[in-house]
Write an enzyme that holds these catalytic residues in place. Structure first.
Site, PDB file in Angstrom:
ATOM      1  N   TYR A  49     -59.866  41.906   4.532  1.00  0.00           N
ATOM      2  CA  TYR A  49     -60.957  42.309   5.440  1.00  0.00           C
ATOM      3  C   TYR A  49     -62.305  42.203   4.731  1.00  0.00           C
ATOM      4  CZ  TYR A  49     -57.380  44.262   8.530  1.00  0.00           C
ATOM      5  OH  TYR A  49     -56.298  44.421   9.355  1.00  0.00           O
ATOM      6  N   LYS A  79     -52.236  39.035  10.081  1.00  0.00           N
ATOM      7  CA  LYS A  79     -52.907  38.711   8.828  1.00  0.00           C
ATOM      8  C   LYS A  79     -52.130  39.338   7.680  1.00  0.00           C
ATOM      9  CE  LYS A  79     -54.124  42.095   7.217  1.00  0.00           C
ATOM     10  NZ  LYS A  79     -53.405  43.344   6.819  1.00  0.00           N
TER      11      LYS A  79
HETATM   12  P1  NDP Z   1     -44.002  47.822   8.765  1.00  0.00           P
HETATM   13  O1  NDP Z   1     -43.329  47.959   7.441  1.00  0.00           O
HETATM   14  O2  NDP Z   1     -44.358  49.089   9.468  1.00  0.00           O
HETATM   15  O3  NDP Z   1     -43.087  46.974   9.754  1.00  0.00           O
HETATM   16  C1  NDP Z   1     -42.577  45.719   9.426  1.00  0.00           C
HETATM   17  C2  NDP Z   1     -41.357  45.438  10.305  1.00  0.00           C
HETATM   18  O4  NDP Z   1     -40.869  44.146   9.974  1.00  0.00           O
HETATM   19  C3  NDP Z   1     -40.187  46.375  10.066  1.00  0.00           C
HETATM   20  O5  NDP Z   1     -40.254  47.568  10.833  1.00  0.00           O
HETATM   21  C4  NDP Z   1     -39.001  45.527  10.475  1.00  0.00           C
HETATM   22  O6  NDP Z   1     -38.852  45.570  11.884  1.00  0.00           O
HETATM   23  C5  NDP Z   1     -39.457  44.109  10.145  1.00  0.00           C
HETATM   24  N1  NDP Z   1     -38.820  43.593   8.918  1.00  0.00           N
HETATM   25  C6  NDP Z   1     -37.981  42.539   8.878  1.00  0.00           C
HETATM   26  N2  NDP Z   1     -37.557  42.308   7.629  1.00  0.00           N
HETATM   27  C7  NDP Z   1     -38.137  43.245   6.844  1.00  0.00           C
HETATM   28  C8  NDP Z   1     -38.056  43.532   5.450  1.00  0.00           C
HETATM   29  N3  NDP Z   1     -37.339  42.780   4.603  1.00  0.00           N
HETATM   30  N4  NDP Z   1     -38.761  44.580   4.972  1.00  0.00           N
HETATM   31  C9  NDP Z   1     -39.525  45.338   5.798  1.00  0.00           C
HETATM   32  N5  NDP Z   1     -39.637  45.097   7.133  1.00  0.00           N
HETATM   33  C10 NDP Z   1     -38.943  44.076   7.657  1.00  0.00           C
HETATM   34  O7  NDP Z   1     -45.273  46.912   8.546  1.00  0.00           O
HETATM   35  P2  NDP Z   1     -46.580  46.843   9.437  1.00  0.00           P
HETATM   36  O8  NDP Z   1     -46.218  46.931  10.855  1.00  0.00           O
HETATM   37  O9  NDP Z   1     -47.593  47.781   8.914  1.00  0.00           O
HETATM   38  O10 NDP Z   1     -47.111  45.363   9.074  1.00  0.00           O
HETATM   39  C11 NDP Z   1     -46.533  44.198   9.655  1.00  0.00           C
HETATM   40  C12 NDP Z   1     -47.561  43.049   9.595  1.00  0.00           C
HETATM   41  O11 NDP Z   1     -48.707  43.426  10.339  1.00  0.00           O
HETATM   42  C13 NDP Z   1     -48.067  42.742   8.187  1.00  0.00           C
HETATM   43  O12 NDP Z   1     -48.262  41.354   8.044  1.00  0.00           O
HETATM   44  C14 NDP Z   1     -49.404  43.457   8.097  1.00  0.00           C
HETATM   45  O13 NDP Z   1     -50.319  42.837   7.208  1.00  0.00           O
HETATM   46  C15 NDP Z   1     -49.881  43.347   9.537  1.00  0.00           C
HETATM   47  N6  NDP Z   1     -50.782  44.447   9.904  1.00  0.00           N
HETATM   48  C16 NDP Z   1     -51.976  44.112  10.508  1.00  0.00           C
HETATM   49  C17 NDP Z   1     -52.856  45.096  10.870  1.00  0.00           C
HETATM   50  C18 NDP Z   1     -54.135  44.717  11.547  1.00  0.00           C
HETATM   51  O14 NDP Z   1     -54.987  45.578  11.680  1.00  0.00           O
HETATM   52  N7  NDP Z   1     -54.297  43.492  12.007  1.00  0.00           N
HETATM   53  C19 NDP Z   1     -52.584  46.513  10.597  1.00  0.00           C
HETATM   54  C20 NDP Z   1     -51.273  46.754  10.013  1.00  0.00           C
HETATM   55  C21 NDP Z   1     -50.425  45.739   9.685  1.00  0.00           C
HETATM   56  P3  NDP Z   1     -37.413  45.807  12.562  1.00  0.00           P
HETATM   57  O15 NDP Z   1     -36.918  47.114  12.020  1.00  0.00           O
HETATM   58  O16 NDP Z   1     -37.710  45.825  14.003  1.00  0.00           O
HETATM   59  O17 NDP Z   1     -36.560  44.641  12.133  1.00  0.00           O
END
Ligand code: NDP
Length: 345
Positions: free
Chosen positions: A197, A112
């Site tokens: 949410y 989401k």
């Molecule tokens: P993070 O910033 O922790 O991680 C995002 C990951 O995406 C990065 O670690 C990287 O992985 C990859 N990535 C690729 N391109 C980019 C870029 N340009 N900038 C930043 N990251 C990039 O985010 P979250 O894990 O917190 O969130 C990811 C998704 O999950 C979002 O859509 C968020 O809304 C959703 N979410 C949902 C939750 C829920 O409860 N359902 C809770 C938290 C988040 P790599 O280094 O491996 O390439």
């Protein structure tokens, strides 16, 4: 087609998942979560950081040949071990990678908010149809036991006809350079990330779809965190039965509570949207009582739930249409805040 006995027992095949984006949520919640699943297992990773991916692969017993980059992502189509692709990227990348995963002939789970815009959501739904595959959005509350107990109480009329709903979600955001504060990658501010949410809870708890919204946003552009996106958003929803919802979201205050007020009593979920420990309390006209509900694992629920639905043992929940509906309403919320008037949905 599964035999009736197999359907009762669950899917006969364990589904292989590829996780795209190894950030906080994938690493701290989804990968540990899938390890507790009965019908799903992690088989592939997609990351821009090969060293991190190699370490995660070792931890979860994933073959190094199944580590992909964003550039060679489309070659997952040649890997029959991958059944489902789970997109855990910044919001602005959801549509592109979902469409590419359907192009590779896989089912998709996408975090989401489903995407940055209604238009992108439609592209994702169309791609699923063209591929003949299924899409589920990472909403957790559909599998949260205390939330489901609250919904049962509401549908059983235990507090009388619903009058007013209050939903509050927020946290204090840190690092100004993170993608959540970048409009292109996030699609907006607190509303897109945490306010969703407040919106989906109001829809789920009421069991209705809003017909009208009125909203305000606030953004202090002198704060380096809020150069591009709103820090606070409050919105009111009007539902066809007359139920009104008053919804708050913030990137600068900690909020985590839902309350539903009926003619006879009220229900409270507080915390309301946490990963663990959602607490359900009800007043049926007298004092507020805690309802003891055995906690279910939301992450196992959503992934095993998708596997069950794919094998015909359970209904599909949190579909692409559900994600699209939240985006449609969020676009109306932003329009209302911009124009300073109520907007029909
Ligand atoms: P993070 O910033 O922790 O991680 C995002 C990951 O995406 C990065 O670690 C990287 O992985 C990859 N990535 C690729 N391109 C980019 C870029 N340009 N900038 C930043 N990251 C990039 O985010 P979250 O894990 O917190 O969130 C990811 C998704 O999950 C979002 O859509 C968020 O809304 C959703 N979410 C949902 C939750 C829920 O409860 N359902 C809770 C938290 C988040 P790599 O280094 O491996 O390439």
């Amino acid at each position: 087609m599964l035999a009736a006995d197999d359907r009762a027992a669950g899917p006969t095949k364990t589904l292989g998942f590829a996780f795209v984006g190894l950030g906080g949520f994938a690493m701290n919640q989804l990968l540990p979560g899938i390890s507790r699943c009965k019908f799903c297992k992690p088989v592939a990773l997609v990351s821009g950081h090969p060293d991190k991916a190699a370490a995660v692969a070792r931890q979860y017993g994933i073959e190094s040949a199944n580590i992909y980059s964003y550039e060679n992502f489309d070659s997952i189509k040649n890997n029959p071990g991958i059944d489902v692709v789970y997109i855990v990227l910044p919001n602005g990348m959801h549509a592109e990678y979902t469409v590419r995963a359907f192009g590779a002939g896989k089912h998709v789970m996408c975090e989401k908010p489903m995407a940055n815009t209604v238009e992108e959501c439609r592209q994702m739904i169309d791609a699923a149809k063209a591929a003949g595959k299924k899409l589920q959005i990472g909403y957790r509350m559909h599998w949260d036991a205390p939330t489901l107990a609250c919904i049962d109480a509401l549908r059983n009329n235990e507090i009388g006809p619903i009058q007013i709903i209050e939903t509050e979600t927020g946290f204090t955001i840190g690092d100004p350079s993170q993608w959540r504060l970048n409009r292109k990658l996030a699609g907006g501010g607190c509303l897109m990330d945490i306010g969703i949410y407040s919106l989906s809870a109001a829809r789920y708890l009421s069991g209705e779809e809003p017909t009208e919204v009125f909203a305000h946003t606030y953004q202090d552009t002198a704060d380096p965190r809020f150069k591009e996106v709103e820090q606070n958003c409050d919105f009111q929803l009007k539902f066809p039965s007359g139920v009104l919802a008053s919804c708050l979201s913030s990137y600068n205050a900690n909020l985590n509570r839902y309350a539903v007020h009926g003619r006879k009593g009220y229900c409270v979920l507080e915390p309301g949207q946490s990963y663990w420990g959602v607490k359900f309390q009800i007043s049926r006209g007298r004092g507020l009582e805690a309802v003891d509900v055995n906690e279910a694992d939301q992450f196992v629920g959503e992934m095993d739930g998708f596997a069950q639905a794919l094998s015909g043992n359970a209904p599909f929940k949190a579909t692409g249409e559900e994600g699209l509906q939240d985006l449609r309403i969020m676009e109306a919320i932003y329009e209302s805040a911009r124009e300073g008037k109520s907007v029909k949905v």
